[in-house]
Design a protein around this motif. Sequence first.
Motif, mmCIF file in Angstrom:
data_model
loop_
_atom_site.group_PDB
_atom_site.id
_atom_site.type_symbol
_atom_site.label_atom_id
_atom_site.label_comp_id
_atom_site.label_asym_id
_atom_site.label_seq_id
_atom_site.Cartn_x
_atom_site.Cartn_y
_atom_site.Cartn_z
ATOM 1 N N ASP A 209 3.583 9.756 -27.288
ATOM 2 C CA ASP A 209 2.694 8.891 -26.512
ATOM 3 C C ASP A 209 1.761 9.802 -25.711
ATOM 4 O OD1 ASP A 209 1.431 7.213 -24.735
ATOM 5 O OD2 ASP A 209 3.243 6.158 -24.097
ATOM 6 N N TRP A 210 0.538 9.966 -26.189
ATOM 7 C CA TRP A 210 -0.382 10.933 -25.576
ATOM 8 C C TRP A 210 -0.877 10.480 -24.208
ATOM 9 C CZ3 TRP A 210 -0.998 15.797 -27.207
ATOM 10 C CH2 TRP A 210 -0.531 16.096 -28.493
ATOM 11 N N SER A 211 -0.629 9.218 -23.848
ATOM 12 C CA SER A 211 -0.982 8.788 -22.490
ATOM 13 C C SER A 211 -0.043 9.387 -21.461
ATOM 14 C CB SER A 211 -0.954 7.254 -22.386
ATOM 15 O OG SER A 211 0.379 6.757 -22.421
ATOM 16 N N LEU A 212 1.051 10.010 -21.913
ATOM 17 C CA LEU A 212 1.996 10.682 -21.021
ATOM 18 C C LEU A 212 1.802 12.196 -21.036
ATOM 19 C CD1 LEU A 212 5.200 8.601 -21.846
ATOM 20 C CD2 LEU A 212 3.619 8.316 -19.919
ATOM 21 N N VAL A 213 0.632 12.621 -21.476
ATOM 22 C CA VAL A 213 0.245 14.034 -21.430
ATOM 23 C C VAL A 213 -0.999 14.114 -20.557
ATOM 24 C CG1 VAL A 213 -0.406 16.061 -22.769
ATOM 25 C CG2 VAL A 213 1.149 14.346 -23.772
ATOM 26 N N TRP A 214 -0.936 14.935 -19.495
ATOM 27 C CA TRP A 214 -2.015 14.963 -18.528
ATOM 28 C C TRP A 214 -2.595 16.363 -18.364
ATOM 29 C CZ3 TRP A 214 2.720 12.527 -17.158
ATOM 30 C CH2 TRP A 214 2.676 11.134 -17.224
ATOM 31 N N LEU A 215 -3.889 16.387 -18.111
ATOM 32 C CA LEU A 215 -4.626 17.616 -17.805
ATOM 33 C C LEU A 215 -5.125 17.544 -16.372
ATOM 34 C CD1 LEU A 215 -6.554 17.510 -21.119
ATOM 35 C CD2 LEU A 215 -5.477 19.632 -20.361
ATOM 36 N N VAL A 216 -5.118 18.692 -15.702
ATOM 37 C CA VAL A 216 -5.700 18.771 -14.365
ATOM 38 C C VAL A 216 -6.819 19.802 -14.398
ATOM 39 C CG1 VAL A 216 -4.024 20.500 -13.524
ATOM 40 C CG2 VAL A 216 -5.202 19.011 -11.895
ATOM 41 N N GLU A 217 -7.938 19.461 -13.786
ATOM 42 C CA GLU A 217 -9.081 20.372 -13.741
ATOM 43 C C GLU A 217 -9.586 20.490 -12.314
ATOM 44 O OE1 GLU A 217 -12.941 19.039 -15.241
ATOM 45 O OE2 GLU A 217 -12.023 17.102 -15.704
ATOM 46 N N THR A 218 -10.248 21.605 -12.041
ATOM 47 C CA THR A 218 -10.845 21.838 -10.730
ATOM 48 C C THR A 218 -12.334 22.133 -10.898
ATOM 49 O OG1 THR A 218 -10.438 24.229 -10.749
ATOM 50 C CG2 THR A 218 -8.666 22.811 -9.903
ATOM 51 N N ASP A 219 -13.077 21.922 -9.815
ATOM 52 C CA ASP A 219 -14.518 22.158 -9.869
ATOM 53 C C ASP A 219 -14.853 23.594 -10.252
ATOM 54 O OD1 ASP A 219 -15.125 19.571 -9.201
ATOM 55 O OD2 ASP A 219 -15.469 19.976 -7.065
ATOM 56 N N ASP A 220 -14.063 24.538 -9.758
ATOM 57 C CA ASP A 220 -14.418 25.941 -9.959
ATOM 58 C C ASP A 220 -13.853 26.549 -11.240
ATOM 59 O OD1 ASP A 220 -11.902 25.622 -8.816
ATOM 60 O OD2 ASP A 220 -11.902 27.602 -7.904
ATOM 61 N N LEU A 221 -12.752 25.986 -11.769
ATOM 62 C CA LEU A 221 -12.093 26.619 -12.907
ATOM 63 C C LEU A 221 -12.037 25.748 -14.160
ATOM 64 C CD1 LEU A 221 -9.064 28.288 -11.062
ATOM 65 C CD2 LEU A 221 -11.119 29.420 -11.931
ATOM 66 N N GLY A 222 -12.416 24.497 -14.065
ATOM 67 C CA GLY A 222 -12.287 23.608 -15.221
ATOM 68 C C GLY A 222 -10.836 23.240 -15.456
#
Length: 308
Positions: A209-222
């Motif tokens: 279930d790919w909705s249970l895989v999350w990415l976090v990004e930041t303004d400076d590093l992507g």
Amino acid sequence: MPYALRPAGLADAAAVTDLLNEIDRIEIGRPETDLHTVESDLKRPDITLEQDSWLAFDGERLVAYGLLWDESGGERIDVDHYVLPDHQRAGELLLDAMEARAREKATENGAGRAVVHLHLNAEPTTDKALLERRGWSAVRRYHVLRRPLDPAGDLVPEVPPGVRLRACADERDRARVHALHQSTFAAHFDFQPRTYEQWLHDVDADLLDWSLVWLVETDDLGDTGFLLARDDREAMAWVRSIGVRSEARGRGLGGLLLRHAFAVFAARGRDTIGLGVDTANATGAPALYARHGLDVHFAVDTWETVLA
């Protein structure tokens, strides 16, 4: 009557699951092995069941199971080995066969030796003294951690300014999660690089279930981190892997991902979540998990032997 050995087939998955759950009850007090997990193992693209799997029977009763696979293409070989306590001779016969096959695989890979790894509960049904007499030694310890979930207390966390968290939505996101997994785990003990296609099989991409895989990004590093979770284990929700790039650590991103997972699974009605961690992890992960309420469920040791 001597034990009867034969390779495993997909039709044996239910019997293997029953055996592993019987061993679970002895080792950790309750069954925690799911049929789909065993089926996935037996369908690995890097094994040939006729050569890389073993079942041992006492009459009609399955008493031991082994599986061997090769992710490295070199000297590193992995095996699974399960045996009921009163059938150590059957377990030894499987070890004989697996060690011989490991030497063969390493030779096929052009390696001069086989370095074989086996993961066992810290208090396993396998006779540890038998392993030691055969030249095996425990080289690493992992903890399986778990934490209760509460829909009233585990709420979706506030995302700080300059940070965004999103579910894995498409093929591009999947490829990014793979890249982050490979980079953030590269320095970990026993890590084996995996191509995108190999990794998709490892995570059961077709069933995930790919909705249970999350990415976090930041303004400076992507994109700087990810968490890959599963909700297909009967015993508990499961965090298969979580990683944050080294340059982004110390900013609370790992904790943000964890708290988000807690909230999502609590809202889905799960009462427990778990994950595994290397006790010698140098990234601070054990302390992070402890701060977020994850306690030790049981310990697993990596055993190693070197076969010339």
